[in-house]
Design an enzyme around this catalytic site. Structure first.
Site, PDB file in Angstrom:
ATOM      1  N   ASP A 342       0.776  -0.759  -0.606  1.00  0.00           N
ATOM      2  CA  ASP A 342      -0.029  -0.035  -0.318  1.00  0.00           C
ATOM      3  C   ASP A 342       0.671   0.913  -0.172  1.00  0.00           C
ATOM      4  OD1 ASP A 342      -2.111   1.390   0.539  1.00  0.00           O
ATOM      5  OD2 ASP A 342      -1.237   2.086   2.718  1.00  0.00           O
ATOM      6  N   GLU A 378       1.260  -0.425  -4.904  1.00  0.00           N
ATOM      7  CA  GLU A 378       0.501   0.501  -5.213  1.00  0.00           C
ATOM      8  C   GLU A 378       1.449   1.787  -5.345  1.00  0.00           C
ATOM      9  OE1 GLU A 378      -3.176   2.619  -3.794  1.00  0.00           O
ATOM     10  OE2 GLU A 378      -2.019   1.829  -2.031  1.00  0.00           O
TER      11      GLU A 378
END
Length: 708
Positions: A342, A378
């Site tokens: 993330d 990401e």
């Protein structure tokens, strides 16, 4: 109680069958107490007197799995110098393998009295804190083997443990929403029939429900609020939270592996649940604030490139050790098959700018364990220069946000998108070819947990997040969505038919594109969040997957969508021309005995595309020839790989168009996909000859096949 010196490594609580070794790092603390917690609310404190390189440690004979514990750090509390030790606060072990209970929010878990952040708060937090747990590391893995599915054969399914299973009608009530539910035959059967090869689980590291959300009657449903990087989230366990969550998670991994499904974890190593300078003191802050967090020029405050209040200090050797130890633990002990990072751009911020050569990437590259599993970034954060799609090192794959945006723009009718769409369809060579990567570096997706579901992408022009309690200000406002003529629910049959067609267009586009496709859970049967594009706090029917009803018109639409998605996944799996491991050459390939180029581009009139055709603002149609006889990469034993050839016809115009089948690229073709048909897949599709004309309905896609 016997207390032996113990060892400084490994960090955390390590049970060896006769007792437990405890080790914790802190450079800021003057002394640290290990607190053994008892069910009657009392605690036994043991000072960790041994210290090696700022790691305090002790071995306690007879301390067994299930024992709850925490730490108290005695030392300076001086926020102006970045120091926040406070022995009144019971602290979680950063290396805890399991966590029991939940935070009981109140002033006691904060390091300062409410309204006076400059003062020290000496209220004891222990009665209000979650606690670390000693776990038994032994587990019978049987003959478990990691599937090790190659990227070119991978189809990823992003899912939430609770959201996927909470409403599944075939699951017993007592296991819904848990790791045990993931291992249930009904869930595994759905995944295997769909054809996915990897399940990417939204955060399962122990996380915290935010104080603000709890007070509002909401919850941190998504879980991007980690406090324990080694512990599986205890609320997803059906057996108990004194270490049972570890066994239950391992059992789920074992069952998924048995079905040939890899487990990829969505991990949040960029920040923790302790938030900004007004956040609670739960673990890292109280142990060694300045070693774990990026502090601002004024050390009372935190640098924040994540939008959550803090960022971990990626140039700290102790943070890097924590992350690498955590990654290795999940691979070696929990046997997961990869990670999606993330806000991964934050991990590359050693100083301020995103640094592709940062220490974190160096450590991953040389690690013999972590470097061998799937690593997916990401590739952005909210800091300056944080959008880094295409800029991660060669070992990494990336969520390709440009694939998402361009696919959405094409099918909603945005002008001048055709040229970029061609690049996204063929693996985004403009992003990945320059540094030695291949199409498989591109994780292609149209939807994910963050944003509209596939159904809502074609049913809403605007977000509808009022239930989140932020006056609809949260969430992305530019969704590149189109409601097909009506906002939200409608009975208009024309609108409903167009929405179904658009959803088929997106699924088909995703699965005929080069790269690695990722589906979002429930999109395969068109689940809705009723326009909420930021359901991070909706632990309820809004976010839980609603499985198709056994009867009724809505159930029939869902079953049609599911059947189409399955068919597209299996079409991709059956044909290597859709999952090439190298970029197209754009010319005949030597050694393939085929004079045709491996790829060719045509207008809908069947003429080869020219520069002006690509860049015309009105151009929204395209035919692509994929030559199955000109695949340049060999098979696993060096053998040639051949396949059928395909024509992909895209009509994103708002009116029907006649597509001419190109000459000289095959005499006869059969239609195998036509998104204008309610079922989408044309197993009995008509045969079309070269030079013939085929009418494509407005906003539709067709796939034509020619046997090798």
């Amino acid at each position: 109680m016997q207390v032996w010196p113990g060892q400084a490594y490994p960090l955390g609580a390590t049970y060896d069958g006769a007792g437990t070794n405890f080790a914790v790092f802190s450079e800021a603390a003057e002394r640290i107490e290990l607190c053994l917690l008892h069910d009657d609310g009392s605690e036994t404190a043991v000072e960790l007197r041994e210290s090696d390189a700022f790691v305090r440690h002790a071995y306690l004979p007879g301390i067994m799995p299930g024992q709850r514990y925490g730490f108290r750090a005695h030392g300076p509390y001086d926020p102006g110098r970045g120091l926040r030790c406070n022995s009144a606060k019971l602290l979680l072990d950063p290396y805890a393998r399991a966590v029991s209970g939940a935070v009981d929010w109140g002033e006691a878990v904060y390091g300062y009295p409410f309204g006076r952040p400059e003062k020290r708060n000496d209220m004891d937090s222990a009665p209000h804190m979650m606690t670390s747990v000693v776990v038994n590391p032994y587990f019978d893995w049987g003959d478990d083997r990691p599937p090790r599915t190659d990227y070119h054969r991978t189809v990823i399914y992003e899912a939430h443990v609770k959201g996927l299973t909470m409403r599944h009608p075939a699951l017993p009530e007592e296991i819904r929403g848990t790791y045990a539910a993931l291992a249930h035959p009904a869930v595994i059967e759905h995944l295997t029939e769909l054809g996915v090869t990897a399940i990417e689980l939204m955060p399962v590291h122990q996380f915290v429900n935010d104080h603000r959300l709890s007070d509002s009657g909401l919850a941190n449903y998504w879980g991007y609020n980690t406090i324990g990087f080694f512990a599986p989230h205890n609320a997803y366990a059906s057996w108990g939270d004194r270490g049972q969550q570890v066994l239950e998670f391992k059992s789920a991994v074992r069952a998924l592996h048995e079905a040939g499904i890899e487990v990829v974890l969505d991990v949040v190593y960029n920040h923790t649940a302790e938030g900004n300078h007004l956040g609670p003191t739960l673990s890292f802050r109280g142990l060694d604030n300045a070693s774990y967090y990026r502090l601002a020029d004024d050390p009372r405050y935190y640098m924040d490139t994540t939008g959550t209040g803090n960022s971990l200090l990626m140039r700290s050797p102790h943070v890097l050790q924590l992350i690498m130890d955590s990654l290795r633990y999940w691979v070696t002990e929990m046997r997961v098959d990869g990670f999606r990072f993330d806000l991964a751009a934050t991990l590359a911020r050693q100083f301020h700018e995103v640094d592709r050569l940062s220490s974190f990437f160096d450590l991953v590259q040389q690690d013999p364990v972590v470097s061998q599993v799937k690593l997916i970034a990401e590739p952005w954060d909210v800091g300056e220069g944080g959008y880094q799609v295409g800029n991660f090192p060669p070992l990494w794959a990336e969520w390709n946000g440009k694939f998402r945006d361009t696919s959405r723009d094409l099918w909603r009718g945005e002008p001048a998108t055709l040229a970029e769409f061609g690049s996204r369809l063929t693996g985004s060579s403009d992003l990945y070819q320059g540094d030695g990567r291949r199409p498989l570096a591109s994780i292609n997706f149209v939807t994910c947990h963050d944003g509209f579901t596939l159904h809502d992408l074609v049913a809403y022009n605007d977000k509808h997040n009022e239930a989140n309690g932020e006056q609809n200000r949260d969430g992305e406002s530019h969704n590149r969505s189109w409601n097909c003529g009506a906002e939200g629910d409608t009975d208009d049959p024309g609108v409903l038919a167009l929405r179904e067609r658009q959803m088929r267009n997106f699924i088909a586009t995703l699965l005929v594109s080069q790269g690695v496709p990722m589906l979002s859970h429930g999109d395969e049967f068109a689940r809705t969040q009723h326009g909420n594009n930021n359901a991070y706090c909706q632990d309820n029917e809004t976010s839980w997957v609603r499985w198709p009803e056994p009867s009724g018109e809505a159930g029939e639409r869902a079953r049609r969508m599911l059947a189409f998605t399955r068919a597209m996944v299996w079409l991709r799996r059956d044909h290597p021309v859709f999952r090439r491991r190298r970029f197209f050459h754009g010319r005949p390939v030597q050694g393939t005995h085929d004079e045709l180029s491996d790829i060719a581009w045509f207008t809908h009139e069947g003429e080869e595309m020219r520069d002006e055709d690509w860049h015309a603002s009105h151009a929204k149609s395209l035919t692509v020839f994929l030559n199955g006889s000109a695949i340049s990469e060999p098979g696993p034993r060096g053998e040639p790989v051949t396949d059928d050839s395909f024509l992909l016809m895209f009509n994103a115009h708002d009116e029907p168009l006649d597509f001419v089948v190109p000459v000289n690229h095959g005499r006869q073709w059969q239609i195998v996909v036509d998104t204008a048909r309610p079922e989408g897949v044309a197993t009995d599709g008509p045969k079309i000859r070269a030079g013939d004309s085929l009418t494509l309905t407005d906003r539709s896609l067709a796939v034509l096949q020619r046997p090798a």
